[in-house]
Design an enzyme around this catalytic site. Structure first.
Site, short mmCIF file in Angstrom:
data_model
loop_
_atom_site.label_atom_id
_atom_site.label_comp_id
_atom_site.label_asym_id
_atom_site.label_seq_id
_atom_site.Cartn_x
_atom_site.Cartn_y
_atom_site.Cartn_z
N LYS A 103 0.96 -1.29 0.21
CA LYS A 103 -0.04 0.18 -0.17
C LYS A 103 1.25 1.15 0.10
O LYS A 103 2.18 1.20 0.12
CB LYS A 103 -0.95 0.06 1.21
CG LYS A 103 -0.23 0.10 2.61
CD LYS A 103 -1.38 -0.36 3.89
CE LYS A 103 -0.48 -0.29 5.00
NZ LYS A 103 -0.96 0.51 5.99
N ARG B 185 -9.63 0.33 16.24
CA ARG B 185 -9.47 1.22 14.99
C ARG B 185 -10.43 0.59 13.87
O ARG B 185 -11.41 1.31 13.48
CB ARG B 185 -7.93 1.25 14.64
CG ARG B 185 -7.78 2.29 13.57
CD ARG B 185 -6.12 2.34 13.14
NE ARG B 185 -5.97 0.94 12.30
CZ ARG B 185 -4.88 0.63 11.65
NH1 ARG B 185 -3.91 1.74 11.73
NH2 ARG B 185 -4.14 -0.47 11.12
N TYR C 65 18.58 29.63 6.07
CA TYR C 65 17.50 30.43 6.59
C TYR C 65 17.44 30.41 8.19
O TYR C 65 17.70 29.54 8.88
CB TYR C 65 16.07 29.75 6.44
CG TYR C 65 15.67 29.89 4.75
CD1 TYR C 65 15.39 31.32 4.31
CD2 TYR C 65 15.60 28.86 3.97
CE1 TYR C 65 15.19 31.35 2.96
CE2 TYR C 65 15.10 29.04 2.84
CZ TYR C 65 14.84 30.20 2.39
OH TYR C 65 14.46 30.10 0.84
N MET D 48 13.67 23.95 1.03
CA MET D 48 12.76 23.09 0.45
C MET D 48 13.60 22.28 -0.59
O MET D 48 13.20 21.29 -0.85
CB MET D 48 11.91 24.23 -0.41
CG MET D 48 10.76 23.55 -1.21
SD MET D 48 9.79 24.44 -2.37
CE MET D 48 8.84 25.33 -1.11
C1 LIG Z 1 -3.85 -4.46 8.23
C2 LIG Z 1 -2.48 -4.19 7.88
N1 LIG Z 1 -1.59 -5.47 7.85
C3 LIG Z 1 -0.39 -5.22 7.77
C4 LIG Z 1 0.34 -4.06 7.64
C5 LIG Z 1 1.93 -4.06 7.54
O1 LIG Z 1 2.48 -3.66 8.45
P1 LIG Z 1 3.92 -3.46 8.70
O2 LIG Z 1 4.44 -2.20 7.69
O3 LIG Z 1 4.32 -2.98 9.94
O4 LIG Z 1 4.54 -4.67 8.36
C6 LIG Z 1 -0.48 -2.99 7.66
C7 LIG Z 1 -0.04 -1.57 7.71
O5 LIG Z 1 -0.27 -0.68 8.47
C8 LIG Z 1 -1.78 -3.11 7.85
O6 LIG Z 1 -2.67 -2.00 7.87
#
Ligand SMILES: Cc1ncc(COP(=O)(O)O)c(C=O)c1O
Length: 370
Positions: free
Chosen positions: A35, A131, A265, A313
């Site tokens: 992700k 959560r 700066y 920047m």
């Molecule tokens: C549901 C879930 N599984 C796995 C992961 C992977 O976590 P990590 O990057 O700590 O291995 C995440 C990341 O936040 C997650 O939200």
């Protein structure tokens, strides 16, 4: 010559780290979590590099999953936050996405949807992180709803997420495991009655590396794939990981300054000795945290030197007084091999996850290792 700021991504290191996860949890299958653009590393390239190794990839949402499909990735993709609207069920059915569901509303989107290809479902249980996830007291009823739906494939995965897996002394993980197992036992009774099997998943990177009892049917490593150490200290498995991203740039200007002259700066760093200052092409618009203070290290000629003054920047100034023969164009490493992103994150009062995940597109990713 192009601006020298770049993120060199080592795909061999990525595969090495995925193998570390698999070797730690040999009886589990590992979903590679990609992700947030694979934590800033480039989701498509990351998935292509792991394609022959990982059976499934995990993303946050359907847009991230579609990016992978549009790049020709045909493997299952798990939507970790499930569907955000009923219309996404049809897309998931068409694309064969796997869905994590963590609320009655999401479950009803799925069970009420028009019949389509049955989806592989991960039922998320809230074991204490509070959560996402269904509550333990409603989990059996909601499991039954899913298991009896024609829209859901057999072998639902009961999953949960750890709040404190990276903190080995705290009790939360054991409490979460206990809650998980109690709920699992009740769900298994229903599964037996329906002639179905239940798979399980608890572990993120920290859970995979440090909590043996979290290595179930599936582990879900993310940060560790990129070489990050979630623990903030040495740990047997984390020490085997290799950094995947080397954030690099080069010296674009050099000057000698006298005692009392100030830099950058705010003029908040002033030389206490005759100093050689190198200006490097890297700044907060490249994802480098502005908040770091004088003293934060970078590597030049393989040596650690200090950032001095405020991060701008597009530029940073470093003190190279003690390094012989620094030239324009010399390479500077901001984080990577020999300078963990976790260390820079600590200087910035954050975690390496954040620095990697927010790396902007302006920094070109250069892939090495095929
Ligand atoms: C549901 C879930 N599984 C796995 C992961 C992977 O976590 P990590 O990057 O700590 O291995 C995440 C990341 O936040 C997650 O939200």
């Amino acid at each position: 010559m192009a601006r020298p700021a770049k993120a060199k991504i080592n795909l061999d290191a990525l595969r090495h780290n995925y193998n570390v996860a698999c070797n730690i949890a040999p009886d589990s299958q590992a979903v590679a979590i990609v992700k947030a653009n694979a934590y800033g590393h480039g989701a498509v390239e990351t998935v292509k590099a792991l394609q022959e190794h990982a059976p499934v990839f995990g993303v946050a949402c359907i847009e991230e999953a579609m990016e992978l499909r549009e790049a020709g990735i045909e493997q299952p993709i798990l939507l970790l936050e499930g569907m955000f609207s009923a219309s996404e069920v049809a897309v998931a059915q068409q694309q064969g996405f796997w869905v994590a569901v963590g609320s009655r509303a999401q479950i009803e989107m799925l069970t009420h949807a028009k019949a389509g290809q049955p989806l592989k479902v991960w039922l998320k249980l809230d074991t204490g992180m509070h959560r996402l996830g269904v509550q333990p007291h409603e989990a059996v009823t909601l499991y039954r709803l899913l298991a009896e739906s024609d829209n859901v494939a057999d072998a639902i995965v009961l999953m949960t997420h750890l709040a404190c897996g990276d903190e080995l002394e705290r009790p939360q993980t054991d409490t979460q495991i206990q809650c998980f197992d109690e709920t699992l036992a009740a769900i298994k009774d229903v599964a037996d009655e329906l002639g179905q099997t239940v798979e399980t998943s608890l572990a993120n990177s920290a859970g995979t590396m440090a909590w043996q009892d979290c290595r179930r049917s599936w582990v879900r490593p993310g940060y560790m794939l990129y070489g990050g150490n979630p623990f903030g200290h040495s740990q047997e498995s984390a020490d085997q990981l290799q950094p995947v991203m080397n954030l690099l740039t080069a010296v674009i200007a050099l000057r000698d300054i006298a005692v009392g002259e100030c830099v950058g700066y705010g003029a908040n760093w002033c030389a206490q000795r005759p100093s050689k200052i190198a200006t490097i092409a890297m700044g907060y618009a490249d994802g480098y945290p502005r908040v770091v203070k004088t003293g934060t290290p970078v590597l030049i000629h393989g040596e650690r030197v200090s950032i001095v003054g405020n991060v701008s920047m597009d530029m940073i100034t470093i003190d190279v007084t003690d390094i012989a023969d620094v030239q324009l164009g010399d390479e500077v490493m901001m984080w990577g091999e020999g300078l963990p992103v976790d260390e820079i994150a600590a200087c910035a009062g954050t975690i390496g996850y954040e620095l990697l995940a927010r790396m902007p597109t302006r920094v070109p990713r250069i892939y090495v290792g095929g």
